[in-house]
Design a protein around this motif. Structure first.
Motif, short mmCIF file in Angstrom:
data_model
loop_
_atom_site.label_atom_id
_atom_site.label_comp_id
_atom_site.label_asym_id
_atom_site.label_seq_id
_atom_site.Cartn_x
_atom_site.Cartn_y
_atom_site.Cartn_z
N THR A 1 -7.91 4.71 7.53
CA THR A 1 -7.06 3.92 8.42
C THR A 1 -6.01 4.80 9.05
O THR A 1 -5.44 5.68 8.38
CB THR A 1 -6.36 2.79 7.64
N THR A 2 -5.73 4.59 10.32
CA THR A 2 -4.62 5.28 10.98
C THR A 2 -3.75 4.24 11.68
O THR A 2 -4.25 3.36 12.37
CB THR A 2 -5.12 6.31 12.00
N TYR B 1 0.81 -1.20 0.00
CA TYR B 1 0.00 0.00 0.00
C TYR B 1 0.86 1.26 0.00
O TYR B 1 2.04 1.24 0.38
CB TYR B 1 -0.88 0.06 1.26
N LEU C 1 -5.13 3.92 2.96
CA LEU C 1 -4.24 2.88 2.44
C LEU C 1 -4.62 2.65 0.98
O LEU C 1 -5.70 2.15 0.68
CB LEU C 1 -4.37 1.59 3.23
N PHE D 1 2.14 -3.96 4.33
CA PHE D 1 1.43 -3.93 5.60
C PHE D 1 0.97 -5.36 5.92
O PHE D 1 0.16 -5.93 5.20
CB PHE D 1 0.22 -3.00 5.52
N ILE E 1 5.12 -2.96 9.27
CA ILE E 1 5.27 -2.20 8.02
C ILE E 1 6.68 -2.40 7.49
O ILE E 1 7.66 -2.23 8.23
CB ILE E 1 5.00 -0.70 8.25
N TYR F 1 0.68 4.77 2.11
CA TYR F 1 0.08 5.31 3.33
C TYR F 1 0.00 6.81 3.13
O TYR F 1 1.01 7.52 3.16
CB TYR F 1 0.95 4.96 4.53
#
Length: 412
Positions: free
Chosen positions: A321-322, A242, A360, A278, A289, A244
């Motif tokens: 997402t966090t 992904y 993501l 991820f 990560i 981020y």
């Protein structure tokens, strides 16, 4: 490539066969022209199974108008195959008997066999191959009618903008194409003879640094590309590669930790420096990560980013997402755009409450989309309910326009 420019003069050059390995030039022979000739039998004689090859080089910029090979036959027989190629491209291929070509067999006088009657711009070389299929053909000479031409110009366009005008230093010399910067999340990929909005099949392109040989004054358009798949943020967490990103600021995590922080960069799905693996647990609430290009983990020590394997926590809601960690009772979000007025970087940002804010973006490069107009590709304006604001679809993004300000967001 065909084409014609204003010419200086109509000219004729003649190459006469002298021996089985040589021809002599007469008439209007260019100073840089070089001729090669070889025959598997003798002089200009081509029996069944024999072949004669004539090559002419050093003629860049010549515009051929008519090309002939003068041939005679035996008294009652003679047949073969003749092929004309220009710059490696087959232009004419004929086969048959002398009688079919000229109306009769003739062993007393040579007759012209026409191989080209039309305008053809020559870049580097002309080649003529005569193969015998029945005894016998006898080649006397090769005659080329041509014109010399002025150098061509190539006008380069970047979207709707005029970018550059290139001119050949000499006719047929070609021009070296320049590189272009990436634009609006699109990566420059080359130059096209066609202007188009978007397409998913890669067009014919000439790349930066390549020499392009125009057949006439022409226009080339810059072409950009971006991944066709993986355009939207994920709706459910699963392990994979992904970006981020924080779409509201059009920034994404990039590279590796250095001195406790990391770089950020504009969101570019094709930039492998922004690709991270991820690895989520089954519940999707923790993750490791790893930077894909360098196979290096992204972790933390205290409140600093470091190159080690660490287990992060994750919160996901409504497509956002966090990733965060907790240190000494405090929450630190992995934040792609730190609120620092002095510099732009990614780091760990202390917050009291953790919300799902980031996106993501999955990396799936099975296909690409191409455009000559990254400034307008897929633009479609839609009024928001309630009025006063608008959303403009822009590739993989949305541009939100409200009260004179623009915000770039990834599509949900």
């Amino acid at each position: 490539m065909t084409g014609f420019l204003g010419c200086i003069a109509a000219l004729v050059m003649v190459w006469s066969v002298e021996t089985k390995t040589a021809v002599s030039g007469s008439g209007d022979v260019p100073s840089q022209a070089a001729a090669e000739y070889s025959n598997t039998y003798q002089r200009g004689d081509v029996r069944a199974g024999d072949s004669a090859v004539f090559r002419l080089s050093g003629i860049s910029g010549m515009t051929a108008e008519r090309i002939e090979v003068y041939v005679k036959s035996n008294k009652s027989s003679g047949a073969g195959e003749i092929r004309l190629a220009i710059d490696g491209n087959s232009v004419t291929e004929i086969s048959g008997t002398m009688a079919e070509w000229t109306g009769a067999y003739d062993n007393s006088a040579s007759h012209p066999i026409e191989l080209l009657d039309g305008i053809y711009r020559v870049g580097q070389e002309i080649a003529i191959v005569v193969k015998g299929t029945a005894n016998s053909l006898h080649i006397e000479k090769y005659v080329l009618h041509y014109r010399t031409a002025a150098p061509c110009t190539v006008r380069l366009k970047a979207g709707e903008d005029e970018y550059m005008l290139l001119r050949e230093s000499e006719a047929g010399g070609g021009v070296v194409l320049p590189n272009m910067a990436d634009r609006n999340g699109w990566r420059f990929s080359g130059w096209s003879e066609r202007d188009f909005q978007t397409m998913s099949v890669r067009p014919q392109l000439w790349t930066a640094g390549e020499t392009y040989y125009p057949g006439e004054n022409t226009v080339l358009w810059a072409v950009w590309e971006q991944p066709q798949n993986g355009e939207k943020p994920v709706s459910a967490l699963q392990s994979g590669i992904y970006l981020y990103a924080y779409p509201e600021y059009n920034v994404a995590l990039s590279g590796l930790p250095e001195d406790g922080k990391m770089e950020n960069a504009p969101v570019r799905p094709y930039d492998s420096n922004q690709w991270y693996w991820f690895e989520f647990n089954e519940r999707g609430d923790s993750v490791t990560i790893r930077h894909v290009d360098s196979d290096t983990y992204i972790g933390y020590t205290g409140s600093r980013l470091v190159r080690k394997k660490s287990v992060w926590q994750a919160v996901h809601a409504e497509g956002k997402t966090t990733v965060y960690m907790t240190n000494q009772g405090k929450n630190y979000i992995l934040w792609p755009s730190m609120p620092d007025f002095d510099e732009e970087y990614a780091g760990l940002y202390n917050v009291s409450n953790v919300f799902a804010l980031m996106s993501l973006i999955p990396v799936e490069t099975e296909g690409m989309v191409y455009t000559c107009h990254p400034e307008t590709a897929d633009l479609e304006e839609v009024e928001e309910e309630g009025g006063g604001a608008a959303i403009v679809d822009f590739g993989i993004y949305e541009i939100h326009i409200s009260k004179g300000k623009k915000y770039l967001r990834l599509r949900n």
